[in-house]
Design an enzyme around this catalytic site. Structure first.
Site, PDB file in Angstrom:
ATOM      1  N   HIS A  16       4.078  -4.823  22.384  1.00 45.45           N
ATOM      2  CA  HIS A  16       4.328  -5.946  21.410  1.00 45.45           C
ATOM      3  C   HIS A  16       4.098  -7.290  22.373  1.00 45.45           C
ATOM      4  O   HIS A  16       5.054  -7.596  22.950  1.00 45.45           O
ATOM      5  CB  HIS A  16       5.413  -6.062  20.605  1.00 45.45           C
ATOM      6  CG  HIS A  16       5.536  -7.267  19.593  1.00 45.45           C
ATOM      7  ND1 HIS A  16       5.978  -6.947  18.394  1.00 45.45           N
ATOM      8  CD2 HIS A  16       5.175  -8.346  19.754  1.00 45.45           C
ATOM      9  CE1 HIS A  16       5.900  -8.123  17.718  1.00 45.45           C
ATOM     10  NE2 HIS A  16       5.497  -8.877  18.315  1.00 45.45           N
ATOM     11  N   HIS A  18       1.814 -11.101  22.735  1.00 44.01           N
ATOM     12  CA  HIS A  18       0.856 -12.152  22.224  1.00 44.01           C
ATOM     13  C   HIS A  18      -0.058 -12.718  23.351  1.00 44.01           C
ATOM     14  O   HIS A  18       0.664 -13.171  24.388  1.00 44.01           O
ATOM     15  CB  HIS A  18       1.875 -13.464  21.485  1.00 44.01           C
ATOM     16  CG  HIS A  18       2.633 -12.739  20.353  1.00 44.01           C
ATOM     17  ND1 HIS A  18       2.107 -13.007  19.042  1.00 44.01           N
ATOM     18  CD2 HIS A  18       3.871 -12.337  20.270  1.00 44.01           C
ATOM     19  CE1 HIS A  18       3.059 -12.605  17.990  1.00 44.01           C
ATOM     20  NE2 HIS A  18       4.024 -11.934  18.921  1.00 44.01           N
ATOM     21  N   ARG A  20      -2.529 -14.635  22.744  1.00 42.76           N
ATOM     22  CA  ARG A  20      -3.314 -15.944  22.474  1.00 42.76           C
ATOM     23  C   ARG A  20      -4.807 -16.094  22.455  1.00 42.76           C
ATOM     24  O   ARG A  20      -5.391 -14.972  22.545  1.00 42.76           O
ATOM     25  CB  ARG A  20      -2.621 -17.172  22.933  1.00 42.76           C
ATOM     26  CG  ARG A  20      -1.073 -17.081  22.938  1.00 42.76           C
ATOM     27  CD  ARG A  20      -0.456 -17.156  21.543  1.00 42.76           C
ATOM     28  NE  ARG A  20       0.926 -17.481  21.685  1.00 42.76           N
ATOM     29  CZ  ARG A  20       1.997 -17.213  20.547  1.00 42.76           C
ATOM     30  NH1 ARG A  20       1.471 -16.657  19.726  1.00 42.76           N
ATOM     31  NH2 ARG A  20       3.022 -17.690  20.938  1.00 42.76           N
ATOM     32  N   ASN A  44      -1.789 -12.578  15.531  1.00 45.85           N
ATOM     33  CA  ASN A  44      -1.334 -13.768  14.418  1.00 45.85           C
ATOM     34  C   ASN A  44      -2.345 -14.758  15.197  1.00 45.85           C
ATOM     35  O   ASN A  44      -1.808 -15.843  15.720  1.00 45.85           O
ATOM     36  CB  ASN A  44      -0.215 -13.898  14.400  1.00 45.85           C
ATOM     37  CG  ASN A  44       0.790 -14.073  15.804  1.00 45.85           C
ATOM     38  OD1 ASN A  44       0.331 -13.484  16.759  1.00 45.85           O
ATOM     39  ND2 ASN A  44       1.598 -14.727  15.711  1.00 45.85           N
ATOM     40  N   LYS A  99      -0.413  -4.863  12.241  1.00 43.10           N
ATOM     41  CA  LYS A  99       1.067  -5.463  12.000  1.00 43.10           C
ATOM     42  C   LYS A  99       0.917  -6.364  10.642  1.00 43.10           C
ATOM     43  O   LYS A  99       0.091  -6.856  10.277  1.00 43.10           O
ATOM     44  CB  LYS A  99       0.703  -6.664  13.171  1.00 43.10           C
ATOM     45  CG  LYS A  99       1.806  -7.604  13.022  1.00 43.10           C
ATOM     46  CD  LYS A  99       3.020  -6.906  13.708  1.00 43.10           C
ATOM     47  CE  LYS A  99       4.146  -7.764  13.665  1.00 43.10           C
ATOM     48  NZ  LYS A  99       4.311  -8.976  14.570  1.00 43.10           N
ATOM     49  N   HIS A 138       7.007  -7.006  11.122  1.00 43.39           N
ATOM     50  CA  HIS A 138       8.026  -8.299  11.443  1.00 43.39           C
ATOM     51  C   HIS A 138       9.239  -8.082  10.376  1.00 43.39           C
ATOM     52  O   HIS A 138       8.731  -8.510   9.268  1.00 43.39           O
ATOM     53  CB  HIS A 138       7.458  -9.417  11.596  1.00 43.39           C
ATOM     54  CG  HIS A 138       8.044 -10.480  12.027  1.00 43.39           C
ATOM     55  ND1 HIS A 138       8.054 -11.307  13.306  1.00 43.39           N
ATOM     56  CD2 HIS A 138       9.335 -11.166  11.371  1.00 43.39           C
ATOM     57  CE1 HIS A 138       8.829 -12.035  13.181  1.00 43.39           C
ATOM     58  NE2 HIS A 138       9.817 -12.108  12.268  1.00 43.39           N
ATOM     59  N   HIS A 172      10.432  -5.804  17.548  1.00 47.52           N
ATOM     60  CA  HIS A 172      11.558  -6.346  18.020  1.00 47.52           C
ATOM     61  C   HIS A 172      12.961  -6.478  17.424  1.00 47.52           C
ATOM     62  O   HIS A 172      13.298  -7.564  16.876  1.00 47.52           O
ATOM     63  CB  HIS A 172      11.067  -7.943  18.138  1.00 47.52           C
ATOM     64  CG  HIS A 172      10.301  -8.662  17.099  1.00 47.52           C
ATOM     65  ND1 HIS A 172      10.794  -8.651  15.807  1.00 47.52           N
ATOM     66  CD2 HIS A 172       9.051  -9.151  16.994  1.00 47.52           C
ATOM     67  CE1 HIS A 172       9.913  -9.083  14.924  1.00 47.52           C
ATOM     68  NE2 HIS A 172       8.923  -9.491  15.858  1.00 47.52           N
ATOM     69  N   ASP A 244       7.582  -8.859  23.209  1.00 51.26           N
ATOM     70  CA  ASP A 244       7.275  -9.943  22.287  1.00 51.26           C
ATOM     71  C   ASP A 244       6.866 -11.219  23.070  1.00 51.26           C
ATOM     72  O   ASP A 244       7.421 -12.322  22.572  1.00 51.26           O
ATOM     73  CB  ASP A 244       8.290 -10.133  21.478  1.00 51.26           C
ATOM     74  CG  ASP A 244       7.894 -10.894  20.156  1.00 51.26           C
ATOM     75  OD1 ASP A 244       6.813 -11.265  19.996  1.00 51.26           O
ATOM     76  OD2 ASP A 244       8.799 -11.369  19.164  1.00 51.26           O
ATOM     77  N   HIS A 248       4.129 -20.403  24.405  1.00 55.46           N
ATOM     78  CA  HIS A 248       3.654 -21.819  23.711  1.00 55.46           C
ATOM     79  C   HIS A 248       3.530 -23.091  24.818  1.00 55.46           C
ATOM     80  O   HIS A 248       4.540 -22.774  25.835  1.00 55.46           O
ATOM     81  CB  HIS A 248       4.761 -22.462  22.829  1.00 55.46           C
ATOM     82  CG  HIS A 248       4.600 -21.388  21.591  1.00 55.46           C
ATOM     83  ND1 HIS A 248       3.975 -21.502  20.428  1.00 55.46           N
ATOM     84  CD2 HIS A 248       5.606 -20.419  21.338  1.00 55.46           C
ATOM     85  CE1 HIS A 248       4.201 -20.627  19.749  1.00 55.46           C
ATOM     86  NE2 HIS A 248       5.228 -19.861  20.072  1.00 55.46           N
ATOM     87  N   ALA A 260       8.747 -21.102  17.943  1.00 49.78           N
ATOM     88  CA  ALA A 260       9.543 -19.939  18.324  1.00 49.78           C
ATOM     89  C   ALA A 260       8.629 -19.064  19.383  1.00 49.78           C
ATOM     90  O   ALA A 260       7.634 -18.823  19.044  1.00 49.78           O
ATOM     91  CB  ALA A 260       9.700 -18.916  17.136  1.00 49.78           C
TER      92      ALA A 260
HETATM   93  O1  DOR Z   1       9.366 -15.957  18.212  1.00 46.76           O
HETATM   94  C1  DOR Z   1       8.114 -15.576  17.937  1.00 46.76           C
HETATM   95  N1  DOR Z   1       7.163 -16.124  18.082  1.00 46.76           N
HETATM   96  N2  DOR Z   1       8.425 -14.676  16.878  1.00 46.76           N
HETATM   97  C2  DOR Z   1       7.000 -14.091  16.158  1.00 46.76           C
HETATM   98  O2  DOR Z   1       7.231 -13.394  15.394  1.00 46.76           O
HETATM   99  C3  DOR Z   1       5.904 -14.678  16.542  1.00 46.76           C
HETATM  100  C4  DOR Z   1       5.805 -15.250  18.020  1.00 46.76           C
HETATM  101  C5  DOR Z   1       4.623 -16.011  18.279  1.00 46.76           C
HETATM  102  O3  DOR Z   1       3.508 -15.745  18.056  1.00 46.76           O
HETATM  103  O4  DOR Z   1       4.981 -17.253  18.922  1.00 46.76           O
HETATM  104 ZN    ZN Z   2       5.515 -11.076  18.060  1.00 46.65          ZN
END
Ligand code: DOR
Ligand code: ZN
Length: 342
Positions: A16, A18, A20, A44, A99, A138, A172, A244, A248, A260
């Protein structure tokens, strides 16, 4: 695990992740690609990945960003309840999973599912079961933040019963309720992050607020962490490591209105090794948790890559290209000594 000085992990997988897009993708992709054999890549983006063309194009942008690093991006689609069987058959070979996000529950999930009406989801989920496409979920409601995941368990149960041939991955997980659900339904599986094995809500908000530990689902109570630790350390065959890791930019975290996500990709294997050693768990269990279980659950054969970790303190950098990692500036017990491909 004995207090060994060195251990070697084979073909680690992050189930899992990200990665980006654009500048951020280029800034952080190497953090995973250097030490993992592959990862399930979350869809996402803005807009989310919902077409075959978008999957193929995103995969090639990832390949470009990881340069010639040996790393497989296992691609996913963003679940839509109107995906037809014909569409899923056509996209099958390009993806490893789909997902599902409840609408608006987290970063870029506005186009997700609202209401979990089995009949509305039936055509898509039955086609996924027939095509052996796992559904990653999720699992949070929009209730009180500490109860959201536990409140979602009945939805997992409803889906597990209605679609017994569908592999459902509870992503997660952070609660003892989700851990308990694992053994009640044959077709429920779970990923667990490294941060939820280390922290509770106290670490996020018990003292000075720690934005770099803020994520969704939020870290829960000590007894929840205990339940997660138990199944991770014993390498329960239905659990897999999924970081996960969700980068950011620093300014989006250290901000009034903190995004988050915890960025763990560059330190995940070191922290997991430290944790398994601390709890005297066998190294075979760590190997199963970071790779073998996932291979069996997903039926994938990863690229061959061995990562040797050595018990030498590593001071976690303050930033990786503008992204602050978990435990930035702190000393952790293990370092990556070398990575061998093939
Ligand atoms: O904390 C998180 N950040 N939880 C998620 O489900 C998405 C993720 C994000 O894409 O930043
Ligand atoms: Zn995630």
């Amino acid at each position: 695990m004995p207090a060994t000085q060195k251990i070697t992990l084979h073909n680690p997988l992050d189930m899992h992740l990200h990665l980006r897009d654009e500048e951020m993708l280029h800034n952080i992709a190497q953090s995973s690609a250097k030490s993992f054999s592959g990862a399930i890549v979350m869809p996402n983006l803005v807009p989310p990945v919902t077409t075959k063309e978008a999957v193929i194009a995103y995969r090639s942008r990832i390949k470009e960003a990881i340069d010639d690093e040996a790393f497989t991006p296992y691609m996913t689609l963003f679940f839509k309840p109107d995906y037809s069987r014909a569409f899923l058959e056509e996209v099958r070979d390009e993806i490893t999973a789909i997902k599902l996000y409840p609408a608006g529950i987290t970063t870029n999930s506005e186009g997700g599912v609202s209401g979990f009406d089995v009949e509305e989801l039936r055509e898509t989920l039955e086609a996924m079961a027939d095509l052996n496409i796992p559904l990653c979920v999720h699992g949070e409601t929009n209730g009180f933040v500490m109860d959201r995941e536990a409140e979602f368990v009945p939805i997992y149960e409803k889906l597990a019963k209605a679609f017994p041939k569908l592999k459902i991955i509870m992503e997660h997980i952070t609660t003892k309720e989700s851990v308990a659900a694992l053994d009640r339904y044959e077709n429920l599986y779970a990923t667990i992050t490294v941060h939820h094995l280390f922290i509770t809500l106290d670490d996020v908000a018990g003292g000075m607020l720690q934005p770099h530990l803020f994520c969704k689902p939020i870290a829960k109570r000590p007894e929840d962490r205990e339940a997660l630790l138990r199944v991770a350390l014993e390498a329960h065959p239905k659990v897999m490591f999924g970081s996960d890791s969700a980068p950011h930019p620093k300014h989006a975290k250290e901000n009034c209105g903190c995004a988050a996500g915890v960025f763990t990709a560059p330190v995940a294997l070191q922290l997991l090794t430290e944790l398994f050693e601390k709890h005297n768990a066998p190294i075979e269990n760590l190997q199963a948790f970071v790779s073998t279980n996932a291979q069996k659950i997903y039926g994938i054969t990863p690229l061959q890559k061995s990562v040797t970790l050595i018990k030498e303190p590593f001071v976690v950098p303050a930033e990786y290209n503008g992204v602050v990692p978990m435990f930035a500036g702190e000393e952790i017990a293990y370092s990556i000594e070398e990575v061998n491909v093939g």
